[in-house]
Scaffold this motif. Structure first.
Motif, PDB file in Angstrom:
ATOM      1  N   UNK A 105       0.833  -1.206   0.000  1.00 30.16           N
ATOM      2  CA  UNK A 105       0.000   0.000   0.000  1.00 30.16           C
ATOM      3  C   UNK A 105       0.869   1.257   0.000  1.00 30.16           C
ATOM      4  N   UNK A 106       1.959   1.242   0.748  1.00 32.90           N
ATOM      5  CA  UNK A 106       2.849   2.412   0.776  1.00 32.90           C
ATOM      6  C   UNK A 106       3.473   2.667  -0.592  1.00 32.90           C
ATOM      7  N   UNK A 107       3.897   1.598  -1.269  1.00 34.08           N
ATOM      8  CA  UNK A 107       4.477   1.755  -2.612  1.00 34.08           C
ATOM      9  C   UNK A 107       3.428   2.301  -3.579  1.00 34.08           C
ATOM     10  N   UNK A 108       2.221   1.727  -3.517  1.00 40.41           N
ATOM     11  CA  UNK A 108       1.149   2.187  -4.405  1.00 40.41           C
ATOM     12  C   UNK A 108       0.811   3.661  -4.160  1.00 40.41           C
ATOM     13  N   UNK A 109       0.604   4.006  -2.898  1.00 46.46           N
ATOM     14  CA  UNK A 109       0.250   5.391  -2.586  1.00 46.46           C
ATOM     15  C   UNK A 109       1.402   6.346  -2.892  1.00 46.46           C
ATOM     16  N   UNK A 110       2.646   5.898  -2.713  1.00 46.55           N
ATOM     17  CA  UNK A 110       3.785   6.743  -3.074  1.00 46.55           C
ATOM     18  C   UNK A 110       3.802   7.041  -4.560  1.00 46.55           C
ATOM     19  N   UNK A 111       3.550   5.997  -5.383  1.00 45.25           N
ATOM     20  CA  UNK A 111       3.494   6.193  -6.834  1.00 45.25           C
ATOM     21  C   UNK A 111       2.358   7.140  -7.205  1.00 45.25           C
ATOM     22  N   UNK A 112       1.184   6.910  -6.625  1.00 45.35           N
ATOM     23  CA  UNK A 112       0.036   7.775  -6.916  1.00 45.35           C
ATOM     24  C   UNK A 112       0.244   9.173  -6.344  1.00 45.35           C
ATOM     25  N   UNK A 113       0.974   9.294  -5.246  1.00 42.69           N
ATOM     26  CA  UNK A 113       1.260  10.604  -4.671  1.00 42.69           C
ATOM     27  C   UNK A 113       2.145  11.439  -5.566  1.00 42.69           C
ATOM     28  N   UNK A 114       3.072  10.773  -6.265  1.00 39.58           N
ATOM     29  CA  UNK A 114       3.931  11.500  -7.199  1.00 39.58           C
ATOM     30  C   UNK A 114       3.089  12.101  -8.334  1.00 39.58           C
ATOM     31  N   UNK A 115       2.133  11.329  -8.864  1.00 36.77           N
ATOM     32  CA  UNK A 115       1.258  11.846  -9.923  1.00 36.77           C
ATOM     33  C   UNK A 115       0.402  12.995  -9.412  1.00 36.77           C
ATOM     34  N   UNK A 116      -0.102  12.867  -8.202  1.00 35.50           N
ATOM     35  CA  UNK A 116      -0.929  13.936  -7.628  1.00 35.50           C
ATOM     36  C   UNK A 116      -0.102  15.199  -7.428  1.00 35.50           C
ATOM     37  N   UNK A 117       1.161  15.064  -7.027  1.00 33.02           N
ATOM     38  CA  UNK A 117       2.015  16.234  -6.810  1.00 33.02           C
ATOM     39  C   UNK A 117       2.263  16.980  -8.119  1.00 33.02           C
ATOM     40  N   UNK A 118       2.448  16.252  -9.221  1.00 32.68           N
ATOM     41  CA  UNK A 118       2.669  16.909 -10.503  1.00 32.68           C
ATOM     42  C   UNK A 118       1.417  17.675 -10.926  1.00 32.68           C
ATOM     43  N   UNK A 119       0.232  17.051 -10.727  1.00 28.67           N
ATOM     44  CA  UNK A 119      -1.003  17.723 -11.117  1.00 28.67           C
ATOM     45  C   UNK A 119      -1.266  18.955 -10.260  1.00 28.67           C
ATOM     46  N   UNK A 120      -0.897  18.886  -8.985  1.00 32.76           N
ATOM     47  CA  UNK A 120      -1.157  19.999  -8.076  1.00 32.76           C
ATOM     48  C   UNK A 120      -0.035  21.024  -8.070  1.00 32.76           C
ATOM     49  N   UNK A 121       1.043  20.768  -8.793  1.00 33.12           N
ATOM     50  CA  UNK A 121       2.158  21.691  -8.826  1.00 33.12           C
ATOM     51  C   UNK A 121       2.996  21.677  -7.571  1.00 33.12           C
ATOM     52  N   UNK A 122       3.040  20.554  -6.895  1.00 37.02           N
ATOM     53  CA  UNK A 122       3.825  20.413  -5.672  1.00 37.02           C
ATOM     54  C   UNK A 122       5.089  19.630  -5.973  1.00 37.02           C
ATOM     55  N   UNK A 123       6.096  19.732  -5.097  1.00 39.97           N
ATOM     56  CA  UNK A 123       7.298  18.917  -5.288  1.00 39.97           C
ATOM     57  C   UNK A 123       6.955  17.432  -5.264  1.00 39.97           C
ATOM     58  N   UNK A 124       7.573  16.689  -6.145  1.00 45.89           N
ATOM     59  CA  UNK A 124       7.288  15.249  -6.232  1.00 45.89           C
ATOM     60  C   UNK A 124       7.646  14.536  -4.935  1.00 45.89           C
ATOM     61  N   UNK A 125       8.739  14.976  -4.296  1.00 50.69           N
ATOM     62  CA  UNK A 125       9.152  14.319  -3.050  1.00 50.69           C
ATOM     63  C   UNK A 125       8.074  14.445  -1.979  1.00 50.69           C
ATOM     64  N   UNK A 126       7.416  15.615  -1.951  1.00 50.86           N
ATOM     65  CA  UNK A 126       6.343  15.805  -0.976  1.00 50.86           C
ATOM     66  C   UNK A 126       5.199  14.839  -1.249  1.00 50.86           C
ATOM     67  N   UNK A 127       4.841  14.693  -2.515  1.00 47.49           N
ATOM     68  CA  UNK A 127       3.763  13.767  -2.868  1.00 47.49           C
ATOM     69  C   UNK A 127       4.108  12.333  -2.536  1.00 47.49           C
ATOM     70  N   UNK A 128       5.373  11.945  -2.804  1.00 48.29           N
ATOM     71  CA  UNK A 128       5.786  10.561  -2.514  1.00 48.29           C
ATOM     72  C   UNK A 128       5.749  10.289  -1.016  1.00 48.29           C
ATOM     73  N   UNK A 129       6.311  11.214  -0.240  1.00 49.55           N
ATOM     74  CA  UNK A 129       6.308  11.019   1.218  1.00 49.55           C
ATOM     75  C   UNK A 129       4.886  10.989   1.768  1.00 49.55           C
ATOM     76  N   UNK A 130       4.033  11.848   1.261  1.00 51.94           N
ATOM     77  CA  UNK A 130       2.645  11.854   1.706  1.00 51.94           C
ATOM     78  C   UNK A 130       1.960  10.530   1.362  1.00 51.94           C
ATOM     79  N   UNK A 131       2.220  10.025   0.153  1.00 47.78           N
ATOM     80  CA  UNK A 131       1.617   8.753  -0.250  1.00 47.78           C
ATOM     81  C   UNK A 131       2.115   7.593   0.599  1.00 47.78           C
ATOM     82  N   UNK A 132       3.422   7.589   0.894  1.00 44.49           N
ATOM     83  CA  UNK A 132       3.962   6.500   1.736  1.00 44.49           C
ATOM     84  C   UNK A 132       3.334   6.526   3.123  1.00 44.49           C
ATOM     85  N   UNK A 133       3.184   7.736   3.684  1.00 46.45           N
ATOM     86  CA  UNK A 133       2.561   7.846   5.009  1.00 46.45           C
ATOM     87  C   UNK A 133       1.121   7.365   4.983  1.00 46.45           C
ATOM     88  N   UNK A 134       0.400   7.739   3.900  1.00 44.74           N
ATOM     89  CA  UNK A 134      -1.000   7.303   3.790  1.00 44.74           C
ATOM     90  C   UNK A 134      -1.076   5.784   3.639  1.00 44.74           C
TER      91      UNK A 134
END
Length: 430
Positions: free
Chosen positions: A33-62
């Motif tokens: 689940x952490x790997x999946x959410x990290x991957x999806x978090x990276x895509x969400x960060x690009x769409x929202x204009x946020x740093x990819x690292x922030x999206x990945x870390x957020x996805x891993x935590x989720x």
């Protein structure tokens, strides 16, 4: 091994897990689940204009929240609903709904959260599909509804099934444990009853053998002593006493042989059919029951009040002065009552031969309404108390009391003011 099944010296499962296997499963699910959410978090960060690292870390935590599914299933489902607009947490939502449905959470809460998750998934799918596909709006609604139902309903239904099955198995296990305890208690009680029955039969056999043998043997000893005293002075009387001793011995042997025959026959009960189940404690009962029936058959054919005159005649023939007083008219009594009354008088006369040789004895028998009373009273001993050297085991009065009390009667014995001894018993007529 410890009581929980863990190997002694090793630590058990940590925190809220009950088994080591649960730790491994939840760890694997959490990692995926952490790997999946990290991957999806990276895509969400690009769409929202946020740093990819922030999206990945957020996805891993989720995604790592899935580790808490057994402890806080409601929180896991709420996190899955919260991140649904970011299009992440597919595995988190499915596993969370399954865990929630299979847990002990109230059904109204499960239904509410499942409905919210269904609505959130439908809205997210509708918005994303409408913007990406140029198609009929109705087709978009149907497609979004199908995906929302597919991601929500199956895990909930499967979780409800697993939870119901788990509770059923726990209920069956508790019932099996309860039945095992009850069977153990029943087996213990059956064994106690069987032991009590064996003790009762042993006591009854000892009492009957004492009453049957002791009286006749006591008369034999009395006649033998008289024979010794008159052998040279009165040969005719000596011959008469010798004949009486022989008759008494033969009668005692006959009664003893009958009783021993019953005991030997009762030791070989008929085997039960092979198909018939044997209850707990049934082995002992199967041995005691034929013995009780056989003894009852012999004892029911035993002495009665009709043989009282013959009994008194035997004591008179041994030189005892016995007077019999009967009041009332005899009625038809049960065989057990008549035998008990006879044995009380018999044992009392035997004690008179042992402890009061030469004393005058009065036997009273009263037939009253609803009861039969008997009393044997001897006066002061006019001869030597050890005149014939009869041994005494102290079981006579005990046996009489047991017989009378077993029929619900009253038994009293003790010395009289005149220096004699009195035995009294009252038996109710059922």
């Amino acid at each position: 091994m410890t009581s929980t099944g863990d190997v002694e010296g090793r630590a058990g499962p940590p925190l809220w897990w009950e088994r080591r296997r649960d730790v491994v499963v939840d760890g694997a699910l959490g990692a995926v689940s952490a790997v999946e959410c990290g991957w999806e978090g990276a895509s969400f960060a690009r769409e929202a204009g946020l740093p990819v690292a922030v999206g990945v870390l957020f996805g891993i935590a989720v995604g790592a929240v899935l580790l808490l599914r057994r402890r806080w299933p409601i929180a896991v489902v709420l996190v899955g609903i919260a991140v649904a607009p970011a299009a992440m947490g597919f595995l988190l939502g499915v596993v969370g709904l399954y865990t929630l449905a299979s847990s002990e959470v109230p059904r109204r809460i499960t239904g509410t959260l499942a409905s919210v998750s269904l609505a959130a998934t439908f809205v997210v799918m509708y918005l994303r599909t409408r913007g990406d596909v140029e198609a009929d709006p109705m087709l978009v609604v149907v497609l979004s509804g199908f995906v929302a139902v597919a991601l929500t309903v199956p895990p909930v239904l499967f979780g409800l099934y697993v939870g119901a099955r788990r509770r059923l198995m726990e209920s069956l296990q508790e019932r099996a444990d309860s039945l095992e305890r009850e069977l153990s208690l029943l087996a213990d009680r059956a064994e106690e009853r069987a032991e009590w029955a064996r003790t009762e039969e042993r006591t009854r056999i000892a009492r009957e053998m004492h009453d049957v043998v002791a009286h006749r043997v006591s008369l034999m000893v009395v006649h033998a002593a008289a024979l010794e005293a008159v052998a040279l002075k009165d040969p005719a009387r000596a011959v008469k006493n010798a004949a009486l001793v022989g008759d008494m011995g033969r009668q005692a042997l006959t009664e003893l042989r009958e009783m021993l025959g019953v005991l030997r026959a009762a030791e070989k009960p008929k085997p039960a059919p092979a198909a018939a189940p044997v209850p707990a404690g049934g082995g002992a009962t199967a041995v005691v029951a034929p013995l009780s029936a056989a003894l009852a058959a012999v004892f029911d054919d035993g002495p009665s009040l009709g043989g009282l005159e013959e009994l008194v005649g035997q004591s008179r023939a041994a030189g005892m002065a016995v007077e019999v007083v009967v009041q009332g008219e005899a009625a038809g009594y049960a065989a057990e009552l008549e035998q008990t009354a006879y044995r009380v008088v018999q044992e009392a006369l035997t004690n008179c031969h042992k402890h009061a040789p030469g004393a005058r004895v009065v036997v009273r028998l009263a037939h009253r309404e609803g009861e039969v009373a008997m009393q044997v009273e001897n006066g002061p001993c006019e001869g030597r108390s050890d005149g014939v050297g009869l041994p005494s085991g102290g079981n006579g009065l005990v046996g009489m009391r047991e017989r009378v009390l077993a029929l619900g009667g009253v038994f009293v014995s003790g010395p009289t003011e005149a220096g004699g001894f009195r035995v009294s018993a009252v038996l109710p007529v059922r």
